[in-house]
Design a protein around this motif. Structure first.
Motif, mmCIF file in Angstrom:
data_model
loop_
_atom_site.group_PDB
_atom_site.id
_atom_site.type_symbol
_atom_site.label_atom_id
_atom_site.label_comp_id
_atom_site.label_asym_id
_atom_site.label_seq_id
_atom_site.Cartn_x
_atom_site.Cartn_y
_atom_site.Cartn_z
ATOM 1 N N VAL A 255 -2.066 62.254 -16.421
ATOM 2 C CA VAL A 255 -0.860 61.615 -16.959
ATOM 3 C C VAL A 255 -0.615 62.151 -18.375
ATOM 4 O O VAL A 255 -1.542 62.642 -19.028
ATOM 5 C CB VAL A 255 -0.992 60.078 -16.990
ATOM 6 C CG1 VAL A 255 -1.114 59.539 -15.589
ATOM 7 C CG2 VAL A 255 -2.143 59.652 -17.868
ATOM 8 N N ARG A 257 1.626 61.864 -22.248
ATOM 9 C CA ARG A 257 2.435 61.099 -23.197
ATOM 10 C C ARG A 257 3.053 62.048 -24.202
ATOM 11 O O ARG A 257 2.445 63.049 -24.556
ATOM 12 C CB ARG A 257 1.573 60.082 -23.948
ATOM 13 C CG ARG A 257 1.233 58.863 -23.139
ATOM 14 C CD ARG A 257 0.255 58.009 -23.909
ATOM 15 N NE ARG A 257 -0.655 57.333 -23.002
ATOM 16 C CZ ARG A 257 -0.370 56.154 -22.450
ATOM 17 N NH1 ARG A 257 0.767 55.540 -22.732
ATOM 18 N NH2 ARG A 257 -1.226 55.602 -21.626
ATOM 19 N N VAL A 262 5.539 56.847 -23.546
ATOM 20 C CA VAL A 262 5.806 57.140 -22.149
ATOM 21 C C VAL A 262 7.190 57.769 -22.075
ATOM 22 O O VAL A 262 8.129 57.293 -22.716
ATOM 23 C CB VAL A 262 5.761 55.841 -21.327
ATOM 24 C CG1 VAL A 262 6.183 56.103 -19.888
ATOM 25 C CG2 VAL A 262 4.376 55.242 -21.383
ATOM 26 N N LEU A 375 3.442 58.132 -15.641
ATOM 27 C CA LEU A 375 3.353 56.918 -16.441
ATOM 28 C C LEU A 375 4.676 56.175 -16.454
ATOM 29 O O LEU A 375 4.726 54.953 -16.418
ATOM 30 C CB LEU A 375 2.936 57.254 -17.869
ATOM 31 C CG LEU A 375 1.445 57.483 -18.070
ATOM 32 C CD1 LEU A 375 1.163 57.795 -19.530
ATOM 33 C CD2 LEU A 375 0.639 56.285 -17.617
#
Lengths: 423, 173, 651, 223
Positions: A255, A257, A262, A375
């Protein structure tokens, strides 16, 4: 209701995926679990010759092999310092665009639309609404024909190599492509008319941050910079500074960022960023732009993109066909590092390679849109979960909305799971 | 000069069979019984005289086992390769003979031209298996040896070799 | 020059090939028919007696056929001549053919008036004086068998009668009745023994009636396929056109089968007679005898028979005054196994090569595009006998579907090798064990290979199978021409299959793919297996490929060529598995899979093995036991073969 | 006229016709290789075999029709036999598709090989020369000579090298010929190997292929 766990295997997506939503004493948690088998493509690429890397990269996913191929080859061209003439870039972009159009057609008609007609499967929809789906089939077919003309074949392009095209597309070919695109444009217009009028489930984007690759001019071009909704613009090679990656234990995918936030990528982001550049489509853009803070609206953005890209490619090819093109540059092997960034059908795609002096790839990193969206999907699902907790949504309905939500992002799991844990 | 005689021989044979296609095999057999094998020159002459294409002549000449395109030794030792002879080990005899003569895999004739060793089809003398037949090049002499063992095999080769040497010398002087 | 039966009795007899007499044949035995003359009649009966017992009451039969000659009959013959001359006795030395009991070759038969006819077995030239002396002294105790008992000779009770001997008792000598009795080079003797009566009878009938007679007899082609003979004839007879041909297939190529050679060498006139009858039945005007150049004696005797028949008007124009003309030409085949196939045989006669696709069958379009009948030697011999004796006697023997008798050549691991004639439907066991005596002591029958290289192996467990076309086919073999090779437990079935495959590979004409390349690949796989490099998948390939070759080859050679492989795979899969799984040859035949060692207890240290070893793997001092270095051994088996004391053993 | 049933479809053909005429008249087809109407009726390639009602397999090109004959052109048994025969034909076929005049997809054998799933013919057979330079001549490590054909050679048509995605041909003679070509065009084998690893890395015969290529490539050098 103190405890509820919804675990939904999502169908009508590329690959295998499970969305788990647990509601416990008012708190909501969502897990986007990619259960697709690991593919470890990066590890395969490492140690290979530079000309082999794009070949392997294009096999990441059959649906958007051109995007992976071009991203990979762009990264290598950047690493080797190849300067491409405009003609090449133009054709390259056209190749990518037409695939975006084709991919969006597939997503829209065969994956997303059944939901909006209360049909569980495509065949159910087909029996109920054959005219609509036939348009989809036809449009898909037309787009594929153009893909084949430009890329050599439907999947895994073979007309392009590092430094340019192997062959000049003949005038016949280009004319044929233009003719097909003209036909496709009419159909696409119908589709956009239809889809923009669809009623979407209501949901407010919990984290309206997006990333999109920079296009200096036009729409969906291949650039060297990444733009964010916050207005930040950074060089593609600097992506590690801005985008942090993280391995989660519940999923086969990583995932990501952006500056700790997000974010999402994809058609919605592209239309939000470049919508005003779509000449001749202003009416459509203005009709959907206010809806675009709803993740479900991604399908409308995709529909719009079909028309936009078809028109764009048609115009570009029309312009090219009488010109004497320069489609090949020479390159020399040298060591270097390069990042290829482009807009794949599902959003921003980053390929990053380091090449040694013998022309071998010593480091490879691929960040796919689905992984970046992971996410964001979780967060959207949590918002949906909160609605259940608050009693706004029935649990049975929630299941349906959950899968619709995931499908709206159009995740492609084979792309996501090549990720390998480094170190 | 030598070729001239070949022409004579072939033309007399062809004349005898009126050059008919159906007698091709017979004509070849006659040529072979005259020379012990089918000389290339004779085949060419045959083709010319009969009007049968040389390729057809060669087709027949190479297809049937009887015809040889290479000159054989004075004596031809035919080792029967019938079932009964095989089971009783005639292949070993064959190989022993070849080794005794120092012949390679594709050689059949001893370097001095005395004897050839060849595999042959069943003679129908299975009761005597393993069988070795020896014929002279002109087909006039014909000997059959039954129940041949490895030791016999060598003895047979040695015997006919010396016999052939004698005859070749005798004929020459 | 003595008067013979074939000559004119007096000037009143007017038969000649140009002006043939209808009753010529019957006249020979019961004549003269055109006039009444006691002297002529007496002359005939005296001559018949002479033929039967010899001119001087003492007759010595020496068989001269290829097999007996190979065993030394020529030398025996010379010894007999010499002995008779030196003793100054009056005796007829009579050359006969072979009677099929090859294991007693060369034999001689002595018969004197008042004495039992005695057969002496495995005679060496040096034995001849003793045998003649003993016989003349009335002592037959050293004989092998007697034809009859008179009670006049010493030791008669000790020697068995020929009819009592197992190989003889169980036989039904129908076509081979004259073999070993008649002089194959004398038409007179053949007629004296009732020959050409069948032709005489046939010519008195209409051709359709002849075909009907054969139909009733139930005769099927003895060449292998078992096609009803009458049907073939009928098809050819019904074809329009005047020109038809008949071909006698005497191109026996099966290894292990020699009944055709035996018949044609020992009783050529019977075969020729059958051919003339067949020609009459189908209306053929010209016949060809296709005989192998590699079997010169057979060709010679057949040509001689044709010459004699022509001389007395049994061939040529207007045969026996019946208005039927027929002539025969002997053609020397240059030898190719595929010529046993009808269309290839025709191609050979036309001066071409290779078979062609059937249909059209030769019976409708054959030699030079004309209807052609091709019959095997044995079939034609049967025809002659059937026409002479009538179909009832023939149809008495055999099974429901296949009538009559068949000759089988039993070779391989049996005590009594030979050609035996038995009724069709006799069990394999009876033929192999009772008649041929089974394998030598201490060995067991493992399989029986029937039908030559294109036949199949029947395992010992199926020995009770009756031999006829249908049951054999079910068991995976074919009748073929009737060659039976007995394989004992000292033979490896994979090696046997490889041998037959190598034969068909060499004999394939190369026209169609399945046979040309398929068989080569089959052979390569078998080679691999016997070299210990095979895998279990190879066995599957063998089977699949075999079936494809069988079903899609152009001619019968390819269609039957994989039979040995398929039948051994079917019945001896465990042996194949031993080769591919544990890389072991159970029968210790495949040299690459056996290990050689020298038994130090037996080795005399002569050094023969070391001298013959091609890889210098054997070492040892003279006079002391030698050792084989396993790392150098290439498994050629030379040491095993050359060791004079049998000290090299396999394990 | 004779009545024949082809795949249970009734069709009438003239007397003296062959099965193949009836099959074509009935609208079916059988593959042929050695058959040329009016020129050859050799029936030696056996690829045109069809099954009769009685279970026999006969070549359609040379088997005359008869009244009431039942012919099946595409049974499983026929296909299996054809496949094996094709394998046999290919086993004896000198595969030099590089210099074959039927190059560029005009090869009947290739079409049959593709239809019946038999490996043996390399991509080169499909690669058209028209307007294209052979990539080997350009010195590029194209895997065309050793890759199973059947894709229609889209890559080489577009001027990119074949990367062998259909798998390797393991036949020795094909590999030897390929090695000869690589050597002739001075293409380093390492590059070829590198390309081979793209798709054949786990192929059970990879080592064998390597060795044969190496052997031939280096063996020629010594001479």
């Amino acid at each position: 209701m103190s405890y509820l766990e919804l675990s939904e295997r999502i169908d009508k997506v590329f690959g295998h995926l499970e969305l788990r939503l647990s509601l416990r004493n008012g708190s909501v948690d969502a897990k986007f679990r990619v259960v697709h088998d690991m593919r470890l493509i990066e590890a395969v690429i490492e140690g290979r010759k530079v000309d082999e890397a794009p070949i392997i990269a294009s096999r990441i996913c059959g649906a958007c092999s051109i995007a992976h191929f071009l991203a990979s080859i762009t990264a290598i061209e950047n690493a080797l310092g190849v300067e491409l003439p405009d003609d090449i870039i133009l054709l390259k972009e056209s190749m990518n665009k037409i695939q975006v159009a084709q991919n969006n057609v597939v997503h829209l008609f065969f994956l997303a639309l059944p939901d909006y007609y209360n049909a569980r499967t495509l065949s159910e929809l087909l029996s109920r609404n054959p005219d609509l789906i036939k348009v989809g089939f036809k449009l898909n077919n037309l787009c594929l024909q153009v893909v084949e003309l430009l890329a050599g074949r439907i999947v895994n392009p073979n007309t392009y190599r590092i430094g340019g095209f192997t062959k000049k597309p003949s005038k016949d070919k280009v004319e044929k492509a233009v003719r097909i695109l003209g036909e496709a444009e009419k159909l696409a217009r119908e589709v956009v008319d239809h889809v923009t009028r669809l009623e979407l489930p209501e949901l407010v984007d919990p984290s309206p941050v997006y990333l999109v690759s920079e296009s200096p001019i036009g729409y969906l071009s291949i650039g060297d910079y990444i733009l964010s909704s916050t207005g930040e613009k950074f060089r593609a090679v600097d992506y590690p500074k801005y985008i942090s990656e993280e391995v989660v234990d519940y999923s086969n995918s990583k995932v990501y960022r952006y500056n700790g936030r997000v974010f999402y990528v994809g058609s919605r982001a592209r239309v939000l960023e470049y919508g005003e550049r779509l000449v001749g489509l202003e009416d459509y853009v203005s009709s959907i732009v206010k809806e675009l803070n709803n993740p479900y609206a991604n399908i409308k953005a995709k529909a719009l993109e079909i028309l936009a890209t078809i028109m764009d490619v048609k115009e570009k090819l029309d312009e090219l066909k009488d010109r004497d093109l320069r489609l090949r540059t020479e390159y020399t092997i040298r060591s270097g590092e390069g990042v290829g960034v482009l807009e794949a059908p599902r959003g921003l795609l980053i390929h990053h390679y380091r090449v040694d002096s013998e022309g071998r790839v010593v480091y490879a990193n691929i960040i796919t849109p689905t992984a970046m969206n992971a996410l964001h999907i979780e967060h959207s699902a949590m918002t949906l979960g909160k609605k259940i907790v608050e009693g706004e949504l029935d649990v049975v309905e929630a299941k349906k909305y959950l899968s619709m939500l995931v499908r709206a992002y159009d995740p492609c799991l084979p792309c996501a799971v090549h990720v390998v844990v480094k170190q | 000069m030598v070729n001239q005689t070949v022409v004579n021989v072939v033309s007399s044979i062809v004349a005898r069979y009126r050059g008919e296609r159906r007698y091709l095999m017979r004509m070849l057999q006659e040529i072979q019984s005259r020379y012990g094998y089918l000389p290339r020159r004779a085949l060419e002459e045959l083709a010319k005289l009969t009007g049968i294409p040389l390729s057809e002549v060669l087709n027949v000449a190479t297809f049937y086992h009887q015809f040889k395109l290479e000159p054989p030794g004075y004596y031809i030792i035919l080792v029967c390769m019938g079932t009964a002879c095989h089971l009783k080990g005639n292949l070993d005899n064959y190989e022993a003979m070849k080794r005794f003569l120092g012949l390679g895999k594709y050689e059949n004739t001893a370097k001095d031209g005395t004897v050839s060793v060849e595999k042959a089809r069943c003679f129908g003398a299975c009761s005597l298996a393993p069988v070795v037949m020896v014929i002279s090049r002109d087909g006039k002499e014909r000997y059959l040896h039954g129940h041949v063992t490895i030791r016999d095999a060598r003895r047979i080769v040695a015997k006919y070799r010396s016999l052939a040497l004698k005859k070749i010398k005798g004929g020459g002087s | 020059m003595t008067w013979t039966l074939m000559d004119k009795c007096c000037n009143r007899c007017w038969h000649s090939p140009e002006y043939p007499c209808r009753h010529y044949i019957r006249c020979r035995l019961s004549g003269p028919l055109c006039h009444e003359d006691v002297e002529c009649r007496v002359r005939r009966s005296r001559r018949l007696k002479e033929i039967r017992y010899g001119r001087h009451g003492f007759k010595i039969n020496v068989p001269l056929a290829s097999c007996t000659i190979a065993a030394g009959a020529h030398e025996v013959y010379e010894a007999v001549v010499k002995e008779v001359k030196s003793r100054g006795i009056l005796a007829d030395i009579h050359r006969t053919g072979c009677m099929g009991m090859c294991y007693i070759d060369p034999w001689i038969e002595l018969s004197k008036k008042g004495m039992p006819s005695a057969i002496y077995a495995n005679v060496k030239p040096s034995d001849v004086p003793r045998i003649i002396k003993e016989y003349l002294e009335g002592d037959v105790s050293s004989a092998f068998a007697l034809r009859n008992r008179t009670g006049n000779a010493k030791g008669e009770d000790k020697v068995p009668l020929l009819d009592e001997l197992e190989p003889w008792r169980n036989q039904v000598r129908w076509v081979s009745r004259n073999c070993g009795i008649v002089d194959p080079e004398s038409i007179e003797e053949y007629i004296a023994l009732g020959g050409y009566r069948g032709l005489d009878r046939a010519l008195n009938m209409r051709p359709e009636e002849v075909i009907e007679e054969i139909r009733k007899s139930g005769l099927r082609g003895r060449g292998g396929a078992g096609f009803p003979t009458w049907l073939k004839w009928k098809i050819a007879r019904e074809q329009p056109g005047d020109v038809k041909y008949i071909i006698m297939n005497a191109d026996e190529g099966d290894p292990g089968a020699f009944m055709n050679r035996l018949l044609a060498e020992s009783d050529p006139h019977r075969v020729l007679e059958g051919m003339i009858i067949a020609a009459y039945a189908i209306g053929a005007s010209k016949g060809f005898i296709f005989v192998r150049a590699e079997k010169p004696l057979m060709a010679e005797r057949l040509s001689k028979a044709v010459e004699q028949a022509r001389k007395y008007g049994l061939l040529g124009d207007n045969i026996l005054g019946r208005g039927f003309s027929f002539d025969v030409e002997v053609i020397l085949s240059a030898g190719a196994f595929v010529c046993g196939e009808e269309t290839a045989l025709i191609a050979a006669i036309e001066g071409r090569t290779r078979p062609r696709q059937r249909p059209p069958y030769p019976a409708t379009r054959g030699l030079w595009g004309k209807p052609t009948i091709i019959n095997n030697v044995e079939t034609l011999a049967h025809v002659a006998t059937i026409m002479a004796e009538g179909w009832e006697k023939f149809a008495k023997y055999g099974t429901e579907k296949t009538k009559g008798t068949k000759m089988f050549c039993v070779t391989g691991s049996v005590k009594r090798t030979g050609a035996y004639e038995v009724p069709v439907g006799t069990t394999i066991e009876k033929l192999v064990v009772e008649i041929a005596g089974g394998p030598p002591e201490g060995r067991k029958i493992k399989a029986v290979q029937i039908g030559g290289p294109s036949g199949g192996c029947v395992p010992a467990s199926l020995l009770s199978t009756p031999i006829d076309y249908e049951t054999l086919q079910k068991a995976g073999a074919i009748m073929g021409s009737g060659g039976i090779v007995v394989i004992d437990d000292h033979s490896c079935m994979v090696d046997v299959a490889k041998f037959f495959t190598s034969f068909t590979v060499a004999e394939s004409c190369g026209k169609c793919f399945p046979c040309r390349i398929g068989m080569k690949i089959l052979y390569d796989i078998l080679e691999k297996i016997t070299n210990g490099e095979g895998s279990e998948e190879d066995l599957e390939v063998l089977e699949e490929l075999g079936n494809v070759i069988r079903s899609s080859s152009l001619c019968a050679l390819g269609g039957t060529a994989p039979n040995p492989v398929l039948s051994t795979l079917r019945y001896f899969k465990d042996e194949y598995l031993a080769h591919v799984r544990s890389k072991r040859c159970p029968a210790k035949v495949c040299t690459k899979l056996v290990e050689y060692w020298i038994n130090p207890d037996k080795c005399t240290g002569c050094g023969t093995c070391a001298r013959n070893c091609p890889s210098k793997a054997i070492s040892g001092e003279l006079g002391k036991p030698h050792v084989i270095d396993k790392s150098k051994c290439i498994h050629c088996g030379q040491c095993y073969i050359v060791c004079p004391v049998g000290a090299v053993e396999k394990r | 006229m004779v009545k024949v049933y082809v795949n249970d479809k009734e069709v009438e053909v003239g007397e003296g016709s062959y099965i193949i005429d009836a099959v074509i008249k009935a609208g079916y087809s059988v593959p042929t290789l050695c058959f040329f109407k009016g020129i050859y009726r050799e029936a030696s390639c056996r690829i045109c075999i069809v099954e009769l009602g009685n279970g026999r397999l006969v070549p359609a090109c040379a088997y005359p029709v008869s009244e009431g004959l039942r012919v099946y052109t595409n049974t499983e048994r026929v296909r299996r036999n054809r496949r094996v025969i094709l394998e046999l034909i290919l086993a004896s076929h000198k595969i030099k598709c590089q210099s074959c005049p039927r190059k560029g997809g005009f090869c009947q054998l290739l079409d049959l090989a593709r239809e019946y799933g038999v490996e043996g013919i390399p991509v080169c057979a499909e690669c058209p020369l028209h307007g294209n330079e052979c990539l080997l001549v350009r010195g590029e490590p194209c895997l065309g000579p050793i890759t199973i054909a059947g894709c229609g050679s889209p890559c080489t048509r577009e001027g990119t090298i074949c990367i062998g995605c259909r798998g390797p041909i393991t036949r020795r003679d094909v590999l030897v010929e390929a090695a000869r070509l690589y050597k002739e065009h001075k293409i380093p084998l390492e590059e070829v190997f590198s390309k081979m690893k793209l798709f054949w890395n786990n192929h059970p015969s990879l080592d064998k292929i390597y060795n044969i290529l190496l052997e031939t490539y280096n063996g020629g050098e010594k001479k």
